[in-house]
Scaffold this active site. Structure first.
Site, PDB file in Angstrom:
ATOM      1  N   LYS A 113      77.248  11.473  77.625  1.00 39.09           N
ATOM      2  CA  LYS A 113      76.174  12.547  78.121  1.00 39.09           C
ATOM      3  C   LYS A 113      75.204  12.181  77.783  1.00 39.09           C
ATOM      4  O   LYS A 113      73.828  12.487  78.669  1.00 39.09           O
ATOM      5  CB  LYS A 113      76.394  13.659  76.693  1.00 39.09           C
ATOM      6  CG  LYS A 113      75.569  14.793  76.930  1.00 39.09           C
ATOM      7  CD  LYS A 113      74.802  15.147  74.995  1.00 39.09           C
ATOM      8  CE  LYS A 113      73.165  15.513  75.764  1.00 39.09           C
ATOM      9  NZ  LYS A 113      72.605  14.983  74.185  1.00 39.09           N
ATOM     10  N   ASP A 154      76.421  19.144  75.974  1.00 35.64           N
ATOM     11  CA  ASP A 154      76.926  19.002  74.550  1.00 35.64           C
ATOM     12  C   ASP A 154      77.383  19.854  74.184  1.00 35.64           C
ATOM     13  O   ASP A 154      78.109  20.610  74.853  1.00 35.64           O
ATOM     14  CB  ASP A 154      75.539  18.785  73.607  1.00 35.64           C
ATOM     15  CG  ASP A 154      74.272  20.283  74.337  1.00 35.64           C
ATOM     16  OD1 ASP A 154      75.428  21.103  74.529  1.00 35.64           O
ATOM     17  OD2 ASP A 154      73.126  19.854  73.607  1.00 35.64           O
TER      18      ASP A 154
END
Ligand code: SF4
Length: 216
Positions: A119, A137
């Site tokens: 991420k 997320d």
């Protein structure tokens, strides 16, 4: 309605609400961005923006960061969550970057850095290097499920699903728009999906009923 059809309408809503997509984390280089993104795990961007000016004043390059004691780094970022681990990772990452020749747009290299997962690497790839990426997320993961764009059990599946329903050229801004939307409209609990501009039509009846039950 198919996922792609839904995504098209959601995309229009997001584009009209958020025509501009400024990057929320303060930074002035690829390095300061990766540091800020790494620091943002389990804390708010606002909090990160409060601590990074003092940190970057002293250490805005890997060379300066690696020269700091871990305890000094930790003290500079003490107001944010997981400061001891993040301080260790910042120190280690600085050494890795010096050995590796600095920041560059290379997925494997970025993901090999201490404290940097997929991420974090995705945020840097999209927001600094301008390459198509879709950082997912937990907030985006949850919204994608509510909107019926993914029934992914994990963020990896959600990322794949979102990348399918929107074309590459919009991935970077969709990521930010969903974050803005979540922050502005999605309270953590106790709200009525039937009153929402997206969930009211995009969420499945089953999900709305389930959430209403949880609320009561
Ligand atoms: S109902 Fe609206 S406000 Fe609630 S999670 Fe869905 S999109 Fe967000």
């Amino acid at each position: 309605m198919t996922r792609t059809e839904k995504a098209k309408i959601i995309g229009k809503t997001l584009d009209s609400l958020y025509p501009e997509t400024p990057i929320p984390l303060e930074h002035s280089s690829a390095y300061t961005l990766i540091v800020a993104v790494m620091l943002s795990a389990q804390t708010t961007d606002k909090k990160v923006n409060e601590v990074t000016p003092a940190l970057f004043k002293i250490a805005n390059t890997p060379e300066k960061m690696v020269n700091l004691e871990i305890s000094v780094i930790q003290n500079l970022i003490r107001q944010i969550g997981l400061a001891p681990t993040k301080a260790k990772n910042l120190h280690k990452m600085a050494g890795q970057l010096i050995d590796g020749g600095g920041m560059r747009a290379d997925w494997d290299y970025l993901e090999s850095l201490a404290g940097v997962g997929h991420k974090t690497a995705s945020v840097v790839m999209s927001q600094w290097y301008g390459l198509p990426a879709f950082p997912v997320d937990t907030h985006i993961h949850r919204l994608a499920a509510r909107w019926g764009l993914s029934n992914g059990k994990n963020v990896d599946t959600t990322e794949k699903d979102l990348k399918k329903v929107w074309s590459k050229d919009v991935w970077n801004r969709r990521h930010l728009q969903i974050i803005y939307f979540g922050r502005e409209y999605c309270p953590a609990r106790n709200h009525d999906l039937r009153k929402c501009s997206i969930c009211s039509w995009a969420a499945s009846k089953k999900r709305i009923t389930q959430e209403m039950k949880n609320k009561n």
